[in-house]
Design a protein around this motif. Sequence first.
Motif, PDB file in Angstrom:
ATOM      1  N   THR A  90       0.857  -1.195   0.000  1.00  0.00           N
ATOM      2  CA  THR A  90       0.000   0.000   0.000  1.00  0.00           C
ATOM      3  C   THR A  90       0.887   1.236   0.000  1.00  0.00           C
ATOM      4  O   THR A  90       1.783   1.355   0.849  1.00  0.00           O
ATOM      5  N   ASP A  91       0.643   2.105  -0.952  1.00  0.00           N
ATOM      6  CA  ASP A  91       1.437   3.331  -1.032  1.00  0.00           C
ATOM      7  C   ASP A  91       0.873   4.348  -0.032  1.00  0.00           C
ATOM      8  O   ASP A  91      -0.214   4.872  -0.218  1.00  0.00           O
ATOM      9  N   VAL A  92       1.630   4.576   1.019  1.00  0.00           N
ATOM     10  CA  VAL A  92       1.146   5.507   2.051  1.00  0.00           C
ATOM     11  C   VAL A  92       1.869   6.860   1.953  1.00  0.00           C
ATOM     12  O   VAL A  92       1.746   7.691   2.841  1.00  0.00           O
ATOM     13  N   SER A  93       2.600   7.063   0.874  1.00  0.00           N
ATOM     14  CA  SER A  93       3.409   8.288   0.793  1.00  0.00           C
ATOM     15  C   SER A  93       2.538   9.546   0.783  1.00  0.00           C
ATOM     16  O   SER A  93       2.877  10.548   1.396  1.00  0.00           O
ATOM     17  N   LYS A  94       1.359   9.454   0.095  1.00  0.00           N
ATOM     18  CA  LYS A  94       0.477  10.627   0.044  1.00  0.00           C
ATOM     19  C   LYS A  94      -0.072  10.956   1.446  1.00  0.00           C
ATOM     20  O   LYS A  94      -0.103  12.116   1.853  1.00  0.00           O
ATOM     21  N   MET A  95      -0.453   9.860   2.155  1.00  0.00           N
ATOM     22  CA  MET A  95      -0.976  10.045   3.508  1.00  0.00           C
ATOM     23  C   MET A  95       0.080  10.639   4.424  1.00  0.00           C
ATOM     24  O   MET A  95      -0.178  11.529   5.224  1.00  0.00           O
ATOM     25  N   LYS A  96       1.307  10.147   4.243  1.00  0.00           N
ATOM     26  CA  LYS A  96       2.435  10.614   5.066  1.00  0.00           C
ATOM     27  C   LYS A  96       2.695  12.097   4.770  1.00  0.00           C
ATOM     28  O   LYS A  96       2.937  12.889   5.676  1.00  0.00           O
ATOM     29  N   GLU A  97       2.599  12.421   3.477  1.00  0.00           N
ATOM     30  CA  GLU A  97       2.828  13.817   3.060  1.00  0.00           C
ATOM     31  C   GLU A  97       1.788  14.731   3.713  1.00  0.00           C
ATOM     32  O   GLU A  97       2.124  15.793   4.245  1.00  0.00           O
ATOM     33  N   ILE A  98       0.504  14.308   3.697  1.00  0.00           N
ATOM     34  CA  ILE A  98      -0.575  15.108   4.294  1.00  0.00           C
ATOM     35  C   ILE A  98      -0.342  15.256   5.798  1.00  0.00           C
ATOM     36  O   ILE A  98      -0.475  16.331   6.366  1.00  0.00           O
ATOM     37  N   GLU A  99       0.043  14.121   6.421  1.00  0.00           N
ATOM     38  CA  GLU A  99       0.310  14.126   7.867  1.00  0.00           C
ATOM     39  C   GLU A  99       1.421  15.115   8.203  1.00  0.00           C
ATOM     40  O   GLU A  99       1.303  15.913   9.134  1.00  0.00           O
ATOM     41  N   ASP A 100       2.496  15.092   7.392  1.00  0.00           N
ATOM     42  CA  ASP A 100       3.634  16.000   7.631  1.00  0.00           C
ATOM     43  C   ASP A 100       3.198  17.455   7.457  1.00  0.00           C
ATOM     44  O   ASP A 100       3.590  18.335   8.212  1.00  0.00           O
ATOM     45  N   MET A 101       2.350  17.690   6.424  1.00  0.00           N
ATOM     46  CA  MET A 101       1.884  19.054   6.163  1.00  0.00           C
ATOM     47  C   MET A 101       1.046  19.564   7.329  1.00  0.00           C
ATOM     48  O   MET A 101       1.144  20.711   7.736  1.00  0.00           O
ATOM     49  N   GLN A 102       0.201  18.649   7.863  1.00  0.00           N
ATOM     50  CA  GLN A 102      -0.653  19.034   8.994  1.00  0.00           C
ATOM     51  C   GLN A 102       0.200  19.377  10.215  1.00  0.00           C
ATOM     52  O   GLN A 102      -0.054  20.354  10.902  1.00  0.00           O
ATOM     53  N   LYS A 103       1.242  18.552  10.436  1.00  0.00           N
ATOM     54  CA  LYS A 103       2.140  18.795  11.583  1.00  0.00           C
ATOM     55  C   LYS A 103       2.834  20.139  11.427  1.00  0.00           C
ATOM     56  O   LYS A 103       2.932  20.919  12.358  1.00  0.00           O
ATOM     57  N   GLN A 104       3.316  20.391  10.194  1.00  0.00           N
ATOM     58  CA  GLN A 104       4.017  21.645   9.918  1.00  0.00           C
ATOM     59  C   GLN A 104       3.076  22.837  10.138  1.00  0.00           C
ATOM     60  O   GLN A 104       3.446  23.842  10.736  1.00  0.00           O
ATOM     61  N   PHE A 105       1.820  22.682   9.654  1.00  0.00           N
ATOM     62  CA  PHE A 105       0.832  23.765   9.776  1.00  0.00           C
ATOM     63  C   PHE A 105       0.553  24.065  11.260  1.00  0.00           C
ATOM     64  O   PHE A 105       0.523  25.217  11.679  1.00  0.00           O
ATOM     65  N   LEU A 106       0.382  23.004  12.008  1.00  0.00           N
ATOM     66  CA  LEU A 106       0.102  23.162  13.445  1.00  0.00           C
ATOM     67  C   LEU A 106       1.250  23.873  14.149  1.00  0.00           C
ATOM     68  O   LEU A 106       1.045  24.780  14.967  1.00  0.00           O
ATOM     69  N   SER A 107       2.470  23.506  13.765  1.00  0.00           N
ATOM     70  CA  SER A 107       3.630  24.130  14.394  1.00  0.00           C
ATOM     71  C   SER A 107       3.722  25.603  13.952  1.00  0.00           C
ATOM     72  O   SER A 107       4.033  26.472  14.761  1.00  0.00           O
TER      73      SER A 107
END
Length: 249
Positions: free
Chosen positions: A9-26
């Motif tokens: 399962t390619d989770v790279s897109k999900m990981k990218e979204i997760e990272d973006m959300q973390k960055q946004f929150l910070s």
Amino acid sequence: FDGTIVLFTDVSKMKEIEDMQKQFLSDVSHELKTPMSAIIGSVEILKRDGLDSPEIFQEFMDILLKESYRMQNIINDILELSRLDQTRVKLDFKELDVKAVVKESIDLFEPMAKEKHISLIYHNKIEKPVILDYSTVKTILSNFISNAIKYSNDGVIKTKKENNMFVLSVQDEGMGIPKNKLNYIYDRFYQVDKSRSSKISTGLGLSIVKKIVELNQGIIDVESTLGLGSTFTVKLPINPKVSHNEDII
Ligand code: ADP
């Protein structure tokens, strides 16, 4: 033993979204921390020295008000971005009297323009109503006009129709944007010169505009020369058959 099934399962897109959300929150926490510290610091000084000195009282009340406005603007912009990030954003396509909507926005910014002795000029080439989402047009106008006032001493707003597209541009002869910074101006919280940002600056305005233009399947473009000025242009499709009263994802 009949065989093996290997499931990837390619989770790279999900990981990218997760990272973006973390960055946004910070980023959000960081951006809110600055005005919050200024508010706490001002209240502390007011509490200690404010009653003895009218000058100190005035100075720190002004800082308090400015930073509270900044916080309110950041929160409002974050809420708007989060609304636009929802998967099903409802755009309400209706016949719009473009001239009236632009005049409405100009009136809204008149006091801010007057403060800087700026007159906003409007050229319109659309006479008949066009089918557009009112809130989209208002959001774009508000951001472009307020930026023209903040970063310039003039502003020319133009509206026209071109190949079934509604074209809205705001041109100014202000400070302009360096070429190497143009790619970043739509990034959340990005400001070319943070030290010169006013009480209503959040660095979120253009990211909101970009997002809403994309939801409308439109195009946003900027031409800018440092020291000479900028022209922001948005093109929105006028196609009631495709977009009228539909959810755009
Ligand atoms: P802000 O709240 O800081 O105005 P925006 O997202 O609207 O945030 O704009 C991002 C940055 O792009 C601004 O901080 C400013 O540096 C630059 N910018 C936007 N509009 C203009 C303009 N008309 N002239 C010069 N610089 C601009």
